[in-house]
Scaffold this active site. Structure first.
Site, PDB file in Angstrom:
ATOM      1  N   ASP A 176       0.942  -1.103   0.041  1.00  0.00           N
ATOM      2  CA  ASP A 176      -0.205  -0.130   0.097  1.00  0.00           C
ATOM      3  C   ASP A 176       0.737   1.186  -0.123  1.00  0.00           C
ATOM      4  O   ASP A 176       1.819   1.610   1.102  1.00  0.00           O
ATOM      5  CB  ASP A 176      -0.739   0.064   1.118  1.00  0.00           C
ATOM      6  CG  ASP A 176      -2.198   1.151   1.195  1.00  0.00           C
ATOM      7  OD1 ASP A 176      -1.665   2.028   0.382  1.00  0.00           O
ATOM      8  OD2 ASP A 176      -2.912   0.984   1.862  1.00  0.00           O
ATOM      9  N   HIS A 177       0.967   1.805  -1.144  1.00  0.00           N
ATOM     10  CA  HIS A 177       1.762   3.151  -1.134  1.00  0.00           C
ATOM     11  C   HIS A 177       1.290   4.307  -0.307  1.00  0.00           C
ATOM     12  O   HIS A 177       1.910   5.359  -0.530  1.00  0.00           O
ATOM     13  CB  HIS A 177       1.994   3.459  -2.801  1.00  0.00           C
ATOM     14  CG  HIS A 177       3.411   3.855  -3.278  1.00  0.00           C
ATOM     15  ND1 HIS A 177       4.210   4.077  -2.209  1.00  0.00           N
ATOM     16  CD2 HIS A 177       3.743   4.277  -4.385  1.00  0.00           C
ATOM     17  CE1 HIS A 177       5.288   4.659  -2.773  1.00  0.00           C
ATOM     18  NE2 HIS A 177       5.252   4.565  -3.959  1.00  0.00           N
ATOM     19  N   ARG A 178      -0.031   4.319   0.174  1.00  0.00           N
ATOM     20  CA  ARG A 178      -0.437   5.346   0.995  1.00  0.00           C
ATOM     21  C   ARG A 178       0.774   5.479   2.299  1.00  0.00           C
ATOM     22  O   ARG A 178       0.692   6.380   2.803  1.00  0.00           O
ATOM     23  CB  ARG A 178      -1.722   5.341   1.072  1.00  0.00           C
ATOM     24  CG  ARG A 178      -2.731   5.305   0.116  1.00  0.00           C
ATOM     25  CD  ARG A 178      -4.098   4.795   0.433  1.00  0.00           C
ATOM     26  NE  ARG A 178      -4.211   3.783   1.104  1.00  0.00           N
ATOM     27  CZ  ARG A 178      -5.504   3.190   1.292  1.00  0.00           C
ATOM     28  NH1 ARG A 178      -6.521   3.765   1.545  1.00  0.00           N
ATOM     29  NH2 ARG A 178      -5.622   1.918   1.988  1.00  0.00           N
TER      30      ARG A 178
END
Length: 452
Positions: free
Chosen positions: A422-424
């Protein structure tokens, strides 16, 4: 006398199922515990046992029909009991609905419920995200004392299990009583993706398969296959994950020549104990070390409260290909199990998943998932994260390849890996660090055991 058996609640969050096939016929004499019907739910196919001994009078529904929790679907003739007792006996099953339970409540019980409705501080167990901690946040005493909620015990239990504050749910029952359907709606609203103020919340339109220009127009040349309930669930979950989580994927190759040699040394020894030793238990051990060093990979993002929820337990999901579709049974507390124990459990849960013998509870509560598409020949892939988890590790096919070691070209065993995250909440540098941890441990099995 007639006993009306209602479709029971077979698991949290599941309120309907599809009849696969009846296992009895009208007129059959059955005993308590005999299987009546095979039902497909969102995650598993299960057989529903009879709660009573008697004779089958009615079977309500045909194969392919959808039946809802609380609906009568089998009528059984019970000898030696009056109708009132037969009706009351339904309370022993899990299918007690709101109205049945409401009749069982007397005024005293309702007063007790109202007085305790504002109790806070209970630990909530749920298969969904862990609710964010409220430690250190004071709740106004006036609200706790004056907030009174009418609700059935079934609704209260469901709210507790799903992590829903029943005091925030608007009841639609008599006198504002909170019912099971109210809890379900509240949970569905909680799970919907939250959008920032000012942005339009648009649903992604469903598409219809169209005949492209130049394609044959005759319907006889096309075959339409209805999606199974599990396939619908897989489609919904994959869409939810892909359109909710900004995925990024890091890939690398790991020289596991030493690990391969170690595994072969003990593979035959353990085979005598009926233990199938694969690479996967070693990989799980390495993954757990990575999760402990980089805890953001063992987390979930609470968008509503803008918090990252770190999980200090390690439940590893093993994606398993079955005839009915993808299933992900979970190895709980994997960090506390040895290589041999992991090997046994992997073999057990994957076999039972393929044979459709897995329990619904064994498909819940994962914190990180591993998918081994290499077992069917894949090399690199871009696995989709199992929402609401933060990452997933894909394993490709182990192959012999020329590698450079100490300035010389040798043939080694190479494992390709793909890590989606998850790049968040996880940056690219952390993704590279996680893979480096795996490489260090899998290339040197001695370090894997020293640090496990």
């Amino acid at each position: 006398m007639r006993f009306e058996f209602k479709f029971p609640d077979v698991g949290e969050g599941i309120h309907e199922g599809t009849i696969v096939k009846w296992l009895v016929d009208i007129g059959d004499n059955i005993k308590e515990g005999d299987s009546l019907v095979e039902v497909e739910t969102d995650k598993v196919t299960t057989e529903i046992p009879s709660p009573r001994t008697g004779k089958v009078l009615e079977l309500k529904g045909d194969a392919g029909d959808i039946i809802h929790v609380g609906n009568v679907f089998v009528v059984i003739e019970i000898e030696g009991e009056d109708s009132e007792k037969s009706s009351d006996s339904q309370g022993i099953s899990d299918s007690i609905d709101e109205e049945d339970k409401k009749k069982e409540l007397d005024e005293k019980e309702e007063v007790v419920e109202e007085e305790t409705a504002g109790v806070v501080g209970e630990v909530v167990a749920s298969s969904e995200e862990i609710p964010p901690s409220t430690e250190g946040i004071e709740s106004p005493k006036e609200d706790i004392q004056t907030k009174k909620v009418l609700a059935t015990p079934v609704a209260r239990a469901m709210a507790k299990d799903l992590g829903i504050d029943i005091n925030t749910v608007e009841g639609t029952g008599p006198n504002g009583r909170v019912m099971k359907e109210d809890i379900r709606r509240a949970k569905e609203e909680h799970l919907k993706p939250k959008v920032k103020e000012g942005l339009e919340n648009r649903e992604r339109p469903k598409t219809k398969a169209l005949v492209l220009e130049g394609s044959p127009e005759s319907e006889d040349l096309y075959e339409r296959i209805p999606l199974t309930r599990i396939r619908k669930t897989i489609a919904e979950k994959m869409s939810e994950s892909r359109f909710t989580i900004p995925h990024t994927t890091a890939m690398d190759e790991i020289d596991i020549s030493k690990l391969d040699k170690f595994r072969k040394t003990y593979k035959e020894i353990l085979k005598e104990e009926d233990i199938h030793l694969t690479y996967l238990p070693f990989i799980i051990k390495a993954v757990i070390r990575g999760l402990k060093q980089l805890p953001e990979f063992n987390s979930s993002l609470d968008e509503l409260n803008e918090e990252l929820v770190l999980k200090h337990f390690y439940n590893i999901g093993i994606a398993t290909d079955t005839e009915r579709g993808l299933m992900v049974p979970v190895i709980r507390n994997a960090d506390k199990k040895s290589i041999v124990e992991l090997a046994k459990e992997i073999s057990d849960i994957s076999t039972r998943a393929k044979n459709n013998e897995i329990d619904l509870e064994e498909l819940r509560g994962g914190t990180f998932t591993i998918t081994n598409y290499g077992s069917i020949g894949g090399y690199f892939g871009i696995p989709i994260i199992n929402h609401p988890e933060a990452a997933i590790l894909g394993l490709g096919r182990v192959v012999e390849k020329p590698i450079v070691k100490d300035g010389e070209i040798i043939i080694g065993k190479v494992l390709p890996v793909s890590l989606s995250y998850d790049h968040r909440t996880i940056d690219g540098a952390s993704g590279a660090r996680f893979i480096n941890i795996l490489k260090d441990l899998l290339m040197n099995p001695d370090m894997l055991f020293l640090k496990s």
